[in-house]
Design a protein around this motif. Structure first.
Motif, PDB file in Angstrom:
ATOM      1  N   UNK A 139      -0.614  -7.833 -11.669  1.00  0.00           N
ATOM      2  CA  UNK A 139       0.151  -6.337 -10.647  1.00  0.00           C
ATOM      3  C   UNK A 139       1.743  -6.753 -10.499  1.00  0.00           C
ATOM      4  N   UNK A 140       2.311  -6.019 -10.414  1.00  0.00           N
ATOM      5  CA  UNK A 140       3.696  -5.654 -10.513  1.00  0.00           C
ATOM      6  C   UNK A 140       3.620  -5.650  -8.376  1.00  0.00           C
ATOM      7  N   UNK A 141       4.095  -6.547  -8.497  1.00  0.00           N
ATOM      8  CA  UNK A 141       5.113  -6.305  -6.137  1.00  0.00           C
ATOM      9  C   UNK A 141       4.974  -8.323  -5.984  1.00  0.00           C
ATOM     10  N   UNK A 142       4.434  -8.291  -5.072  1.00  0.00           N
ATOM     11  CA  UNK A 142       4.033  -7.159  -3.841  1.00  0.00           C
ATOM     12  C   UNK A 142       5.378  -6.689  -3.741  1.00  0.00           C
ATOM     13  N   UNK A 143       4.858  -5.486  -2.654  1.00  0.00           N
ATOM     14  CA  UNK A 143       6.155  -4.502  -2.184  1.00  0.00           C
ATOM     15  C   UNK A 143       5.905  -4.787  -0.178  1.00  0.00           C
ATOM     16  N   UNK A 144       6.594  -4.728   0.053  1.00  0.00           N
ATOM     17  CA  UNK A 144       6.571  -4.933   1.255  1.00  0.00           C
ATOM     18  C   UNK A 144       6.659  -3.732   2.344  1.00  0.00           C
ATOM     19  N   UNK A 145       5.585  -2.594   3.569  1.00  0.00           N
ATOM     20  CA  UNK A 145       6.124  -2.052   3.595  1.00  0.00           C
ATOM     21  C   UNK A 145       5.919  -1.698   4.563  1.00  0.00           C
ATOM     22  N   UNK A 146       7.772  -1.174   5.637  1.00  0.00           N
ATOM     23  CA  UNK A 146       8.188  -1.333   6.844  1.00  0.00           C
ATOM     24  C   UNK A 146       6.718  -0.390   8.159  1.00  0.00           C
ATOM     25  N   UNK A 147       6.408  -1.165   8.720  1.00  0.00           N
ATOM     26  CA  UNK A 147       6.262  -0.581   9.802  1.00  0.00           C
ATOM     27  C   UNK A 147       4.410  -0.867   9.614  1.00  0.00           C
ATOM     28  N   UNK A 148       3.806  -1.233   7.774  1.00  0.00           N
ATOM     29  CA  UNK A 148       2.267  -1.247   7.601  1.00  0.00           C
ATOM     30  C   UNK A 148       2.034  -2.329   8.754  1.00  0.00           C
ATOM     31  N   UNK A 149       0.752  -1.898   9.626  1.00  0.00           N
ATOM     32  CA  UNK A 149       0.136  -3.003  10.581  1.00  0.00           C
ATOM     33  C   UNK A 149      -0.727  -2.805  10.345  1.00  0.00           C
ATOM     34  N   UNK A 150      -2.436  -3.757  10.586  1.00  0.00           N
ATOM     35  CA  UNK A 150      -3.508  -4.334  10.127  1.00  0.00           C
ATOM     36  C   UNK A 150      -4.315  -3.196  10.751  1.00  0.00           C
ATOM     37  N   UNK A 151      -5.148  -2.050  10.251  1.00  0.00           N
ATOM     38  CA  UNK A 151      -5.650  -1.272  10.742  1.00  0.00           C
ATOM     39  C   UNK A 151      -5.067   0.511  10.636  1.00  0.00           C
ATOM     40  N   UNK A 152      -3.841   0.398  10.355  1.00  0.00           N
ATOM     41  CA  UNK A 152      -3.440   1.058   8.999  1.00  0.00           C
ATOM     42  C   UNK A 152      -3.449   1.638   9.030  1.00  0.00           C
ATOM     43  N   UNK A 153      -3.666   2.883   7.897  1.00  0.00           N
ATOM     44  CA  UNK A 153      -3.247   3.479   6.386  1.00  0.00           C
ATOM     45  C   UNK A 153      -2.083   3.468   5.905  1.00  0.00           C
ATOM     46  N   UNK A 154      -1.905   3.422   4.248  1.00  0.00           N
ATOM     47  CA  UNK A 154      -1.315   3.123   3.532  1.00  0.00           C
ATOM     48  C   UNK A 154      -1.464   4.329   2.355  1.00  0.00           C
ATOM     49  N   UNK A 155      -0.059   5.523   2.312  1.00  0.00           N
ATOM     50  CA  UNK A 155      -0.948   6.248   1.346  1.00  0.00           C
ATOM     51  C   UNK A 155       0.273   6.150   0.411  1.00  0.00           C
ATOM     52  N   UNK A 156      -0.403   6.199  -0.991  1.00  0.00           N
ATOM     53  CA  UNK A 156       0.349   6.218  -1.833  1.00  0.00           C
ATOM     54  C   UNK A 156       0.923   7.692  -2.631  1.00  0.00           C
ATOM     55  N   UNK A 157       1.373   8.204  -3.037  1.00  0.00           N
ATOM     56  CA  UNK A 157       1.712   9.283  -3.839  1.00  0.00           C
ATOM     57  C   UNK A 157       1.713   9.229  -4.909  1.00  0.00           C
ATOM     58  N   UNK A 158       1.441   9.131  -6.376  1.00  0.00           N
ATOM     59  CA  UNK A 158       1.544   9.069  -7.401  1.00  0.00           C
ATOM     60  C   UNK A 158       1.790  10.101  -7.906  1.00  0.00           C
ATOM     61  N   UNK A 159       3.616   9.627  -8.449  1.00  0.00           N
ATOM     62  CA  UNK A 159       4.796  11.239  -8.362  1.00  0.00           C
ATOM     63  C   UNK A 159       4.924  11.691  -9.623  1.00  0.00           C
ATOM     64  N   UNK A 160       4.759   9.981 -10.846  1.00  0.00           N
ATOM     65  CA  UNK A 160       4.963  10.434 -12.211  1.00  0.00           C
ATOM     66  C   UNK A 160       4.603   9.378 -12.393  1.00  0.00           C
ATOM     67  N   UNK A 161       3.921   8.674 -14.215  1.00  0.00           N
ATOM     68  CA  UNK A 161       3.701   7.714 -14.682  1.00  0.00           C
ATOM     69  C   UNK A 161       4.164   8.301 -16.072  1.00  0.00           C
ATOM     70  N   UNK A 162       4.595   6.852 -16.301  1.00  0.00           N
ATOM     71  CA  UNK A 162       5.741   7.435 -17.733  1.00  0.00           C
ATOM     72  C   UNK A 162       5.462   5.687 -18.702  1.00  0.00           C
TER      73      UNK A 162
END
Length: 381
Positions: A139-162
């Motif tokens: 899996x490519x990563x990991x990528x750090x998302x600024x502001x994400x803390x335990x207990x939050x939700x990370x929403x990932x929108x799949x914009x395009x798959x090439x």
């Protein structure tokens, strides 16, 4: 030889720009680009994974871009902070990994991926013994998302798959539902042309490009990229495709997001242990959501929503996915538990994602018309 000439050419171009006063910056950029593209062809030798116990471990950890493939993918691409190359691949989701990139909530970026075999299978002649099974399901990563803390939700929108190149499928003893009947390992290359996967001269299969491995770091022990769980991982859910948004519970600071294991096509269950595995690029937009929480991944698309749960048995996964959906919807409706159960029994769908990984994955899907009937709008401020 070619690399040296490329560097000389890059420096020459940079010097040419010096007339407008930007020579130093251009030179630095040219050299940086050269180093980046040359470095992309190197294979990480520092990854230390335990040797798989046998062919039954195929999906527990999925391996290394062959040099020509890397060069094909990265050739001509500018050094770009919005692009994460596949050479940053990991083989387990872990809170201990150092992030390869930091992005902001709301940012859109592109992730390059290997196929699940890390592009090691290049023809139908590839043998089981020639594959490094320590390096599968990257899996490519990991990528750090600024502001994400335990207990939050990370929403990932799949914009395009090439998708890139051709696909590959494998079967073998002990692999998948029919592994007890298959006598020997076999790989098959699957050309992809005009939105079809060409299986043979008789059959071409419509593409349904989707992401097999996607998730965040767990709070406890490392989890192999081949194993799904509450953090996501190898869920092999065909709904994770262009246009869908996947919501993950965040367990560690920064979330440490990663994805890989693209499929050109895959049926529910993935009964043979592989879909049509293929490298590619995925464009995503990530968003940190405060004030909400989840126990397991949730998917939303134009047709409705699905809770996704992985467990030791299919019965457990089905029951938990239904329970998660009930707990999610009940506070947003005027319905009693009895009546919501009736609604879900009449209109909801229990669906199987995969039955071949160390944990199996089921999802419970509720169509959009049910949500609209009761004005259910999740995760809105």
């Amino acid at each position: 030889m070619f690399s040296n000439l490329a560097l000389i050419f890059a420096i020459g171009v940079a010097i040419g720009f010096s007339k407008d006063g930007n020579g130093a910056a251009a030179l630095a950029g040219a050299i940086g680009y050269f180093v980046l593209t040359k470095g992309a062809a190197a294979i990480d030798k520092d990854i230390n994974m335990s040797v798989l116990g046998g062919i039954n471990e195929l999906k527990k950890c999925k391996t290394v871009c062959l040099l020509p493939v890397i060069e094909t993918k990265t050739k001509g691409r500018k050094a770009d902070m919005s692009f994460v190359p596949c050479t940053t691949a990991i083989y387990a989701f872990s809170k201990n990994h150092q992030p390869v990139r930091t992005v902001q909530s709301g940012e859109t970026f592109v992730i390059e991926t290997y196929d699940c075999f890390q592009n090691q299978i290049t023809s139908s002649e590839t043998s089981f013994d020639s594959i490094d099974w320590n390096h599968i399901n990257p899996a490519t990563g990991p990528i750090y998302i600024e502001g994400a803390e335990p207990g939050d939700i990370l929403a990932v929108k799949i914009e395009q798959i090439r998708l890139k190149g051709q696909g590959v499928m494998t079967v073998g003893p002990g692999l998948g539902v029919l592994g007890d009947r298959i006598p020997q390992f076999e790989a098959k290359m699957i050309p992809v042309e005009e939105n079809r996967a060409i299986f043979d001269e008789h059959l071409s299969i419509p593409l349904n490009p989707m992401i097999g491995v996607i998730g965040v770091a767990p709070s406890g022990e490392d989890v192999s990229c081949g194993t799904p769980g509450p953090h996501g991982g190898n869920m092999d859910t065909k709904l994770i495709t262009t246009g869908a948004t996947v919501y993950f519970p965040v367990f560690v600071k920064g979330a440490l997001f990663a994805l890989g294991d693209l499929h050109a096509a895959m049926g529910d269950g993935e009964i043979g242990v592989s879909g049509i595995e293929i490298p590619g690029e995925v464009t995503v937009t990530v968003r940190v959501m405060k004030g909400y929480s989840l126990n397991h991944p949730l998917l939303q698309n134009d047709d409705g929503i699905a809770t996704i749960v992985s467990a030791k048995t299919l019965d457990e996964a089905v029951k938990q996915s239904v329970a998660e959906m009930v707990d999610l919807l009940l506070p947003h409706t005027p319905l009693t538990l009895n009546h919501l159960t009736m609604v879900l029994s009449a209109a909801g769908q229990t669906q199987i994602s995969q039955v071949v990984d160390p944990l199996v994955t089921a999802r419970f899907f509720v169509p959009r018309f049910v949500l609209e009937a009761y004005g259910i709008r999740l995760f809105e401020d």
